[in-house]
Design a protein around this motif. Structure first.
Motif, PDB file in Angstrom:
ATOM      1  N   GLY A   1      15.868  10.964   7.348  1.00 46.13           N
ATOM      2  CA  GLY A   1      16.218   9.931   8.315  1.00 46.13           C
ATOM      3  C   GLY A   1      15.629   8.599   7.892  1.00 46.13           C
ATOM      4  N   ASP A   2      14.881   7.960   8.821  1.00 47.04           N
ATOM      5  CA  ASP A   2      14.240   6.694   8.474  1.00 47.04           C
ATOM      6  C   ASP A   2      12.807   6.885   7.997  1.00 47.04           C
ATOM      7  OD1 ASP A   2      13.184   7.475  10.898  1.00 47.04           O
ATOM      8  OD2 ASP A   2      13.167   5.467  11.782  1.00 47.04           O
ATOM      9  N   GLY A   3      12.396   8.137   7.794  1.00 51.45           N
ATOM     10  CA  GLY A   3      11.035   8.420   7.371  1.00 51.45           C
ATOM     11  C   GLY A   3      10.906   8.639   5.871  1.00 51.45           C
ATOM     12  N   ILE A   4       9.814   8.148   5.314  1.00 52.16           N
ATOM     13  CA  ILE A   4       9.490   8.360   3.890  1.00 52.16           C
ATOM     14  C   ILE A   4       7.990   8.610   3.804  1.00 52.16           C
ATOM     15  CG2 ILE A   4       9.574   7.452   1.536  1.00 52.16           C
ATOM     16  CD1 ILE A   4      11.652   5.462   2.411  1.00 52.16           C
ATOM     17  N   THR A   5       7.597   9.683   3.116  1.00 51.86           N
ATOM     18  CA  THR A   5       6.173   9.918   2.914  1.00 51.86           C
ATOM     19  C   THR A   5       5.654   8.981   1.830  1.00 51.86           C
ATOM     20  OG1 THR A   5       6.461  11.587   1.186  1.00 51.86           O
ATOM     21  CG2 THR A   5       6.492  12.360   3.467  1.00 51.86           C
TER      22      THR A   5
ATOM     23  N   GLU B   1      16.873  14.678  14.298  1.00 48.29           N
ATOM     24  CA  GLU B   1      17.281  15.554  13.193  1.00 48.29           C
ATOM     25  C   GLU B   1      18.041  14.751  12.142  1.00 48.29           C
ATOM     26  OE1 GLU B   1      19.983  19.547  12.406  1.00 48.29           O
ATOM     27  OE2 GLU B   1      19.350  19.017  14.429  1.00 48.29           O
ATOM     28  N   PRO B   2      17.559  14.747  10.901  1.00 49.72           N
ATOM     29  CA  PRO B   2      18.230  13.952   9.861  1.00 49.72           C
ATOM     30  C   PRO B   2      19.459  14.680   9.316  1.00 49.72           C
ATOM     31  CG  PRO B   2      16.353  15.097   8.925  1.00 49.72           C
ATOM     32  CD  PRO B   2      16.354  15.426  10.403  1.00 49.72           C
ATOM     33  N   GLU B   3      20.359  13.913   8.702  1.00 47.44           N
ATOM     34  CA  GLU B   3      21.517  14.525   8.056  1.00 47.44           C
ATOM     35  C   GLU B   3      21.084  15.373   6.870  1.00 47.44           C
ATOM     36  OE1 GLU B   3      24.472  11.731   6.963  1.00 47.44           O
ATOM     37  OE2 GLU B   3      24.781  10.977   9.009  1.00 47.44           O
ATOM     38  N   LYS B   4      20.079  14.903   6.162  1.00 48.38           N
ATOM     39  CA  LYS B   4      19.549  15.665   5.031  1.00 48.38           C
ATOM     40  C   LYS B   4      18.110  15.254   4.786  1.00 48.38           C
ATOM     41  CE  LYS B   4      21.240  12.426   1.507  1.00 48.38           C
ATOM     42  NZ  LYS B   4      22.061  12.263   0.284  1.00 48.38           N
ATOM     43  N   VAL B   5      17.384  16.137   4.109  1.00 39.17           N
ATOM     44  CA  VAL B   5      16.005  15.875   3.711  1.00 39.17           C
ATOM     45  C   VAL B   5      15.975  15.927   2.188  1.00 39.17           C
ATOM     46  CG1 VAL B   5      13.612  16.642   3.848  1.00 39.17           C
ATOM     47  CG2 VAL B   5      15.123  16.880   5.839  1.00 39.17           C
TER      48      VAL B   5
ATOM     49  N   ALA C   1       0.834  -1.209   0.000  1.00 43.00           N
ATOM     50  CA  ALA C   1       0.000   0.000   0.000  1.00 43.00           C
ATOM     51  C   ALA C   1       0.866   1.255   0.000  1.00 43.00           C
ATOM     52  CB  ALA C   1      -0.917   0.001   1.221  1.00 43.00           C
ATOM     53  N   ASN C   2       0.330   2.318  -0.595  1.00 42.06           N
ATOM     54  CA  ASN C   2       1.035   3.596  -0.670  1.00 42.06           C
ATOM     55  C   ASN C   2       0.786   4.374   0.627  1.00 42.06           C
ATOM     56  OD1 ASN C   2       2.442   5.845  -1.597  1.00 42.06           O
ATOM     57  ND2 ASN C   2       0.670   6.672  -2.693  1.00 42.06           N
ATOM     58  N   LEU C   3       1.609   4.117   1.645  1.00 43.34           N
ATOM     59  CA  LEU C   3       1.462   4.730   2.958  1.00 43.34           C
ATOM     60  C   LEU C   3       2.790   5.326   3.409  1.00 43.34           C
ATOM     61  CD1 LEU C   3      -0.509   1.840   4.719  1.00 43.34           C
ATOM     62  CD2 LEU C   3      -1.482   3.986   3.857  1.00 43.34           C
ATOM     63  N   ASP C   4       2.712   6.309   4.317  1.00 44.21           N
ATOM     64  CA  ASP C   4       3.931   6.808   4.940  1.00 44.21           C
ATOM     65  C   ASP C   4       4.612   5.658   5.693  1.00 44.21           C
ATOM     66  OD1 ASP C   4       3.189   9.260   4.021  1.00 44.21           O
ATOM     67  OD2 ASP C   4       2.605  10.069   5.972  1.00 44.21           O
ATOM     68  N   ARG C   5       5.945   5.663   5.699  1.00 42.51           N
ATOM     69  CA  ARG C   5       6.673   4.637   6.437  1.00 42.51           C
ATOM     70  C   ARG C   5       6.535   4.897   7.943  1.00 42.51           C
ATOM     71  NH1 ARG C   5      13.010   3.865   5.367  1.00 42.51           N
ATOM     72  NH2 ARG C   5      12.225   2.696   3.553  1.00 42.51           N
ATOM     73  N   VAL C   6       6.330   3.839   8.705  1.00 39.94           N
ATOM     74  CA  VAL C   6       6.325   3.946  10.168  1.00 39.94           C
ATOM     75  C   VAL C   6       7.770   4.140  10.613  1.00 39.94           C
ATOM     76  CG1 VAL C   6       5.754   2.815  12.336  1.00 39.94           C
ATOM     77  CG2 VAL C   6       4.299   2.487  10.324  1.00 39.94           C
ATOM     78  N   SER C   7       8.057   5.283  11.267  1.00 41.99           N
ATOM     79  CA  SER C   7       9.451   5.640  11.542  1.00 41.99           C
ATOM     80  C   SER C   7       9.540   6.553  12.756  1.00 41.99           C
ATOM     81  CB  SER C   7      10.064   6.341  10.324  1.00 41.99           C
ATOM     82  OG  SER C   7       9.310   7.513  10.020  1.00 41.99           O
ATOM     83  N   ARG C   8      10.756   6.708  13.250  1.00 45.84           N
ATOM     84  CA  ARG C   8      10.990   7.654  14.347  1.00 45.84           C
ATOM     85  C   ARG C   8      10.916   9.087  13.831  1.00 45.84           C
ATOM     86  NH1 ARG C   8      16.418   7.013  16.744  1.00 45.84           N
ATOM     87  NH2 ARG C   8      16.994   6.667  14.572  1.00 45.84           N
ATOM     88  N   THR C   9      11.394   9.306  12.620  1.00 46.85           N
ATOM     89  CA  THR C   9      11.364  10.642  12.022  1.00 46.85           C
ATOM     90  C   THR C   9      10.032  10.852  11.311  1.00 46.85           C
ATOM     91  OG1 THR C   9      13.757  10.580  11.674  1.00 46.85           O
ATOM     92  CG2 THR C   9      12.504  12.215  10.424  1.00 46.85           C
ATOM     93  N   LYS C  10       9.285  11.837  11.741  1.00 50.36           N
ATOM     94  CA  LYS C  10       7.998  12.148  11.132  1.00 50.36           C
ATOM     95  C   LYS C  10       8.162  13.318  10.159  1.00 50.36           C
ATOM     96  CE  LYS C  10       6.171   9.133  13.911  1.00 50.36           C
ATOM     97  NZ  LYS C  10       5.836   7.775  13.392  1.00 50.36           N
TER      98      LYS C  10
END
Length: 217
Positions: A98-102, A52-56, A14-23
């Motif tokens: 970070g570990d987050g992906i929309t 805080e991620p290294e980059k977005v 499914a096309n969902l946001d990844r469950v992650s620490r970084t929102k």
């Protein structure tokens, strides 16, 4: 969260946001999926919540095109920004941090409406003793005797919700509403009293699409 984890478990593809620490919260555009004019630049602004991620990174891909990645610029309040040049009819985008992906978000674009041709009917002032005359041209310029009334019919490339002519003479702007004659034809009467310029604008359109000169012989 728990509901998102369950949704991913039930539908792994499914096309969902990844469950992650970084929102990743999308601030702009709002809504995140929308219709925009072809050729525009679409600003994207996100807020990062959590580590805080290294980059977005903003990822974009037009239908049938290649994936493009750009590092978003940091702003204040944990916000990051970048711009999507909308050069195709449809594209998808998403943001990584970070570990987050929309989830993948869709942008559909459409060419702005413009005038394909102008029908002009000149009703000259009585002193000229001239009969009415008509002409159809691609240019919107008007050159005629002072005191002439010009009945304009504007043939558009696509229907618009609302439109008007803005006539500027001696620094003063007058607005002349354009009435619909059909789905893609608008009409108005322009009195030629002095030299000036006019532009046509549509509702929800920031850029003026047609420009003409008004002058008299």
């Amino acid at each position: 969260d728990g509901r998102q984890l369950m949704a991913r478990a039930l539908a792994p593809g499914a096309n969902l946001d990844r469950v992650s620490r970084t929102k990743i919260e999308i601030i702009e555009p709002n809504p995140a999926e929308l219709l925009v004019p072809l050729g525009d630049n679409l600003p994207v602004v996100v807020r990062i919540i959590g580590p805080e991620p290294e980059k977005v990174t903003l990822e974009t891909q037009p239908l049938g095109g290649r994936l493009d990645r750009v590092v978003m610029s940091p702003q204040t309040n944990s916000q990051f920004t970048a711009t999507i040049p909308v050069g195709s009819e449809s594209l998808v985008y998403r943001v990584r941090a970070g570990d987050g992906i929309t989830r993948l978000l869709t942008v559909v674009s459409k060419a702005r409406p413009h005038v394909a041709k102008f029908e002009k009917k000149f009703r000259f002032p009585e002193y000229s003793k001239l009969p009415a005359a008509s002409v159809t041209e691609e240019s919107g310029d008007l050159k005629t005797l002072e005191g002439t009334d010009v009945d304009l019919s504007l043939h558009l490339t696509q229907p618009v919700k609302e439109a008007a002519l803005r006539v500027v003479t001696a620094g003063v702007t007058n607005v002349i509403p354009l009435a619909p004659a059909s789905a893609d034809v608008l009409t108005a009467t322009v009195p030629v009293k002095s030299e000036g310029t006019y532009t046509r604008s549509e509702e929800h359109t920031s850029e003026l699409q047609s420009r003409g000169l008004i002058s008299y012989a």
